[in-house]
Scaffold this motif. Structure first.
Motif, PDB file in Angstrom:
ATOM      1  N   SER A 183     -19.193   8.757   2.356  1.00  0.00           N
ATOM      2  CA  SER A 183     -20.418   9.032   3.110  1.00  0.00           C
ATOM      3  C   SER A 183     -21.285   7.780   3.118  1.00  0.00           C
ATOM      4  CB  SER A 183     -21.194  10.195   2.486  1.00  0.00           C
ATOM      5  OG  SER A 183     -20.458  11.391   2.556  1.00  0.00           O
ATOM      6  N   ALA A 184     -22.089   7.650   4.148  1.00  0.00           N
ATOM      7  CA  ALA A 184     -22.962   6.478   4.240  1.00  0.00           C
ATOM      8  C   ALA A 184     -24.325   6.885   4.783  1.00  0.00           C
ATOM      9  CB  ALA A 184     -22.327   5.407   5.120  1.00  0.00           C
ATOM     10  N   TYR A 185     -25.341   6.111   4.393  1.00  0.00           N
ATOM     11  CA  TYR A 185     -26.726   6.406   4.757  1.00  0.00           C
ATOM     12  C   TYR A 185     -27.406   5.094   5.136  1.00  0.00           C
ATOM     13  CZ  TYR A 185     -25.197  10.585   2.417  1.00  0.00           C
ATOM     14  OH  TYR A 185     -24.458  11.684   2.063  1.00  0.00           O
ATOM     15  N   ALA A 186     -28.020   5.073   6.320  1.00  0.00           N
ATOM     16  CA  ALA A 186     -28.502   3.818   6.901  1.00  0.00           C
ATOM     17  C   ALA A 186     -30.012   3.796   7.045  1.00  0.00           C
ATOM     18  CB  ALA A 186     -27.852   3.594   8.267  1.00  0.00           C
ATOM     19  N   LEU A 187     -30.600   2.658   6.710  1.00  0.00           N
ATOM     20  CA  LEU A 187     -32.019   2.395   6.908  1.00  0.00           C
ATOM     21  C   LEU A 187     -32.168   1.139   7.758  1.00  0.00           C
ATOM     22  CD1 LEU A 187     -33.362   2.873   3.251  1.00  0.00           C
ATOM     23  CD2 LEU A 187     -33.403   4.552   5.100  1.00  0.00           C
ATOM     24  N   LEU A 188     -33.061   1.194   8.733  1.00  0.00           N
ATOM     25  CA  LEU A 188     -33.403   0.014   9.522  1.00  0.00           C
ATOM     26  C   LEU A 188     -34.702  -0.559   8.971  1.00  0.00           C
ATOM     27  CD1 LEU A 188     -32.798  -1.855  11.905  1.00  0.00           C
ATOM     28  CD2 LEU A 188     -34.118  -0.293  13.365  1.00  0.00           C
ATOM     29  N   CYS A 189     -34.639  -1.806   8.517  1.00  0.00           N
ATOM     30  CA  CYS A 189     -35.782  -2.447   7.865  1.00  0.00           C
ATOM     31  C   CYS A 189     -36.723  -3.054   8.908  1.00  0.00           C
ATOM     32  CB  CYS A 189     -35.290  -3.517   6.900  1.00  0.00           C
ATOM     33  SG  CYS A 189     -34.105  -2.890   5.674  1.00  0.00           S
ATOM     34  N   PRO A 190     -37.972  -3.345   8.527  1.00  0.00           N
ATOM     35  CA  PRO A 190     -38.936  -3.884   9.479  1.00  0.00           C
ATOM     36  C   PRO A 190     -38.513  -5.204  10.115  1.00  0.00           C
ATOM     37  CG  PRO A 190     -40.059  -3.075   7.518  1.00  0.00           C
ATOM     38  CD  PRO A 190     -38.596  -3.030   7.223  1.00  0.00           C
ATOM     39  N   THR A 218     -35.629  -5.867  11.180  1.00  0.00           N
ATOM     40  CA  THR A 218     -34.485  -5.486  12.016  1.00  0.00           C
ATOM     41  C   THR A 218     -33.139  -5.646  11.313  1.00  0.00           C
ATOM     42  OG1 THR A 218     -34.079  -7.613  13.139  1.00  0.00           O
ATOM     43  CG2 THR A 218     -35.785  -6.156  14.085  1.00  0.00           C
ATOM     44  N   THR A 219     -33.117  -5.905  10.024  1.00  0.00           N
ATOM     45  CA  THR A 219     -31.864  -5.891   9.283  1.00  0.00           C
ATOM     46  C   THR A 219     -31.551  -4.454   8.862  1.00  0.00           C
ATOM     47  OG1 THR A 219     -32.970  -6.324   7.175  1.00  0.00           O
ATOM     48  CG2 THR A 219     -32.182  -8.228   8.426  1.00  0.00           C
ATOM     49  N   TRP A 220     -30.284  -4.195   8.546  1.00  0.00           N
ATOM     50  CA  TRP A 220     -29.843  -2.870   8.142  1.00  0.00           C
ATOM     51  C   TRP A 220     -29.588  -2.825   6.647  1.00  0.00           C
ATOM     52  CZ3 TRP A 220     -29.767   1.321  11.269  1.00  0.00           C
ATOM     53  CH2 TRP A 220     -29.823   1.107  12.654  1.00  0.00           C
ATOM     54  N   SER A 221     -29.898  -1.699   6.047  1.00  0.00           N
ATOM     55  CA  SER A 221     -29.580  -1.442   4.642  1.00  0.00           C
ATOM     56  C   SER A 221     -28.719  -0.192   4.594  1.00  0.00           C
ATOM     57  CB  SER A 221     -30.861  -1.253   3.820  1.00  0.00           C
ATOM     58  OG  SER A 221     -30.550  -1.061   2.458  1.00  0.00           O
ATOM     59  N   LEU A 222     -27.503  -0.336   4.090  1.00  0.00           N
ATOM     60  CA  LEU A 222     -26.530   0.743   4.132  1.00  0.00           C
ATOM     61  C   LEU A 222     -26.096   1.120   2.722  1.00  0.00           C
ATOM     62  CD1 LEU A 222     -24.898   2.374   6.298  1.00  0.00           C
ATOM     63  CD2 LEU A 222     -23.065   0.719   5.972  1.00  0.00           C
ATOM     64  N   MET A 223     -26.190   2.419   2.390  1.00  0.00           N
ATOM     65  CA  MET A 223     -25.703   2.939   1.117  1.00  0.00           C
ATOM     66  C   MET A 223     -24.419   3.710   1.372  1.00  0.00           C
ATOM     67  SD  MET A 223     -27.660   5.234  -1.773  1.00  0.00           S
ATOM     68  CE  MET A 223     -28.110   6.588  -0.663  1.00  0.00           C
ATOM     69  N   ILE A 224     -23.331   3.301   0.724  1.00  0.00           N
ATOM     70  CA  ILE A 224     -22.018   3.909   0.929  1.00  0.00           C
ATOM     71  C   ILE A 224     -21.573   4.558  -0.380  1.00  0.00           C
ATOM     72  CG2 ILE A 224     -19.621   3.508   1.606  1.00  0.00           C
ATOM     73  CD1 ILE A 224     -20.558   1.048   3.132  1.00  0.00           C
ATOM     74  N   VAL A 225     -21.161   5.820  -0.304  1.00  0.00           N
ATOM     75  CA  VAL A 225     -20.766   6.584  -1.485  1.00  0.00           C
ATOM     76  C   VAL A 225     -19.295   6.990  -1.353  1.00  0.00           C
ATOM     77  CG1 VAL A 225     -21.265   8.595  -2.924  1.00  0.00           C
ATOM     78  CG2 VAL A 225     -23.124   7.482  -1.656  1.00  0.00           C
ATOM     79  N   ASN A 226     -18.461   6.500  -2.261  1.00  0.00           N
ATOM     80  CA  ASN A 226     -17.038   6.840  -2.295  1.00  0.00           C
ATOM     81  C   ASN A 226     -16.836   7.992  -3.274  1.00  0.00           C
ATOM     82  OD1 ASN A 226     -14.282   7.018  -2.434  1.00  0.00           O
ATOM     83  ND2 ASN A 226     -13.950   4.997  -3.318  1.00  0.00           N
ATOM     84  N   LYS A 227     -16.402   9.146  -2.760  1.00  0.00           N
ATOM     85  CA  LYS A 227     -16.270  10.352  -3.578  1.00  0.00           C
ATOM     86  C   LYS A 227     -14.816  10.658  -3.946  1.00  0.00           C
ATOM     87  CE  LYS A 227     -19.961  11.976  -0.651  1.00  0.00           C
ATOM     88  NZ  LYS A 227     -20.399  13.022   0.286  1.00  0.00           N
ATOM     89  N   ALA A 228     -13.934   9.742  -3.677  1.00  0.00           N
ATOM     90  CA  ALA A 228     -12.521   9.931  -4.009  1.00  0.00           C
ATOM     91  C   ALA A 228     -12.220   9.215  -5.318  1.00  0.00           C
ATOM     92  CB  ALA A 228     -11.635   9.379  -2.903  1.00  0.00           C
ATOM     93  N   PRO A 229     -11.906   9.941  -6.387  1.00  0.00           N
ATOM     94  CA  PRO A 229     -11.638   9.288  -7.662  1.00  0.00           C
ATOM     95  C   PRO A 229     -10.363   8.444  -7.593  1.00  0.00           C
ATOM     96  CG  PRO A 229     -11.054  11.604  -7.772  1.00  0.00           C
ATOM     97  CD  PRO A 229     -11.733  11.394  -6.455  1.00  0.00           C
ATOM     98  N   ASP A 230     -10.412   7.271  -8.201  1.00  0.00           N
ATOM     99  CA  ASP A 230      -9.237   6.399  -8.309  1.00  0.00           C
ATOM    100  C   ASP A 230      -8.672   5.996  -6.956  1.00  0.00           C
ATOM    101  OD1 ASP A 230      -9.405   6.719 -11.115  1.00  0.00           O
ATOM    102  OD2 ASP A 230      -8.293   8.595 -10.975  1.00  0.00           O
ATOM    103  N   LYS A 231      -9.520   5.898  -5.948  1.00  0.00           N
ATOM    104  CA  LYS A 231      -9.041   5.461  -4.639  1.00  0.00           C
ATOM    105  C   LYS A 231     -10.122   4.607  -3.977  1.00  0.00           C
ATOM    106  CE  LYS A 231      -6.691   8.371  -2.168  1.00  0.00           C
ATOM    107  NZ  LYS A 231      -6.321   9.505  -1.280  1.00  0.00           N
ATOM    108  N   SER A 232      -9.703   3.483  -3.420  1.00  0.00           N
ATOM    109  CA  SER A 232     -10.636   2.614  -2.700  1.00  0.00           C
ATOM    110  C   SER A 232     -10.256   2.594  -1.221  1.00  0.00           C
ATOM    111  CB  SER A 232     -10.608   1.195  -3.276  1.00  0.00           C
ATOM    112  OG  SER A 232      -9.305   0.635  -3.158  1.00  0.00           O
ATOM    113  N   PHE A 233     -11.210   2.208  -0.388  1.00  0.00           N
ATOM    114  CA  PHE A 233     -10.993   2.195   1.057  1.00  0.00           C
ATOM    115  C   PHE A 233     -11.531   0.905   1.654  1.00  0.00           C
ATOM    116  CE2 PHE A 233     -11.594   6.594  -0.258  1.00  0.00           C
ATOM    117  CZ  PHE A 233     -10.519   7.238   0.343  1.00  0.00           C
ATOM    118  N   ASN A 234     -10.857   0.434   2.670  1.00  0.00           N
ATOM    119  CA  ASN A 234     -11.406  -0.616   3.515  1.00  0.00           C
ATOM    120  C   ASN A 234     -12.193   0.060   4.631  1.00  0.00           C
ATOM    121  OD1 ASN A 234     -10.181  -2.828   2.134  1.00  0.00           O
ATOM    122  ND2 ASN A 234      -8.251  -2.368   3.174  1.00  0.00           N
ATOM    123  N   VAL A 235     -13.413  -0.385   4.866  1.00  0.00           N
ATOM    124  CA  VAL A 235     -14.249   0.263   5.880  1.00  0.00           C
ATOM    125  C   VAL A 235     -14.647  -0.735   6.962  1.00  0.00           C
ATOM    126  CG1 VAL A 235     -15.143   1.986   4.273  1.00  0.00           C
ATOM    127  CG2 VAL A 235     -16.385  -0.159   4.559  1.00  0.00           C
TER     128      VAL A 235
END
Length: 307
Positions: A233-240, A242-259
């Motif tokens: 899951s990911a959550y996005a904020l647009l800063c004043p 105009t840059t983006w701040s993105l929080m990404i949450v990986n909920k799959a144990p022992d598994k990584s992903f390329n996004v």
């Protein structure tokens, strides 16, 4: 507080609220009042007798009938989504976005709630102490709670357990507690938990600048499990600036992903541009050691910064 958990009739609570606001407003007319700090949001399809939507509707109907609705300035509830702190955390993490989305949707369907801000007065993985409160999944759950709540239009969220504490050894699945800091015999902070680092990352890495207005934007992910629940899951904020701040949450144990991250505007997809700074928190930084009331982290390091 928690009138729903105490099985209080919503009209009785409305009568109590109506009496109190008259008394308080007579002495402090500028005070902003709200409530009722519900124990949780019970989804309307899980409890036909008294789901949260029905309870709140009756409560607000009472206030409206007694000309008190204008003094109800915010709605608040506590959010500890899971009681089963001994169960596997991965399915709970993957299920959580649906739970809070459904609960918020139920609230926002109530006509009187249209312009009332919604606050989480307390949040955490669980109201009960257990292993899931103390391991890395507590950081993931809290990040997901805040990110999803703000994306759904929530106003404010308050983390519970700010003061130092000790693990509760009475739980059946290893000592745990709602706390961000451990406490030594002198009552001073002795270690930092995963919950601490999640809170610090959200405040110091994701939600900046703190003195400016940030805009929340919805994010969709196609990395899902067989039930259609998001593994990432990911959550996005647009800063004043105009840059983006993105929080990404990986909920799959022992598994990584390329996004691959894309920004959609007017049906056009564009990519993020460098420079890009990444703060990553995982089992490389934190590991919990179980030893009853003496449980503590074997590793408790700050997030890794990547540029």
């Amino acid at each position: 507080e928690e009138p729903d958990g105490q099985n209080v009739n919503p009209e009785d609570y409305g009568a109590l609220y109506h009496q109190w606001i008259k008394t308080i407003k007579s002495k402090y007319p500028q005070m902003v009042l709200g409530g009722p700090s519900l124990q949780t949001l019970i989804l309307d399809h899980l409890d036909e007798m008294m789901p949260t939507k029905k309870w709140v509707q009756r409560f607000l109907n009472y206030l409206q009938a007694h000309q008190s609705l204008s003094s109800f300035k915010f709605f608040s509830f506590e959010w500890y989504p899971f009681d089963e702190v001994c169960d596997s955390s991965a399915p709970q993490l993957q299920e959580h976005p649906y739970m809070i989305t459904k609960g918020m949707h139920d609230l926002q369907e109530i006509s009187q709630m249209k312009n009332i801000p919604i606050y989480i007065s307390e949040y955490g993985y669980s109201a009960f102490g257990g292993i899931n409160d103390m391991e890395i999944q507590s950081a993931l759950m809290n990040a997901d709670i805040v990110g999803q709540f703000l994306t759904l239009g929530g106003g404010k969220a308050f983390l519970y357990g700010l003061e130092p504490s000790t693990p509760d050894a009475s739980t059946k699945c290893a000592a745990g507690n709602n706390m961000i800091l451990g406490m030594d015999d002198e009552g001073k902070a002795s270690f930092k938990t995963a919950t601490y680092y999640a809170a610090m990352m959200m405040m110091k890495n994701w939600c900046l600048p703190a003195d400016k207005t940030l805009k929340v934007f919805p994010v969709s992910s196609n990395i899902k499990n067989e039930s259609g629940e998001e593994l990432v899951s990911a959550y996005a904020l647009l800063c004043p600036d105009t840059t983006w701040s993105l929080m990404i949450v990986n909920k799959a144990p022992d598994k990584s992903f390329n996004v691959n991250i894309g920004i959609e505007k007017q049906n056009q997809i564009s990519s993020l541009h460098f420079p890009l700074t990444c703060y990553q928190y995982s089992n490389k930084q934190y590991k919990w050691f179980v030893d009853g009331e003496n449980s503590h982290p074997l590793k408790s390091l700050p997030p890794e910064e990547k540029i």
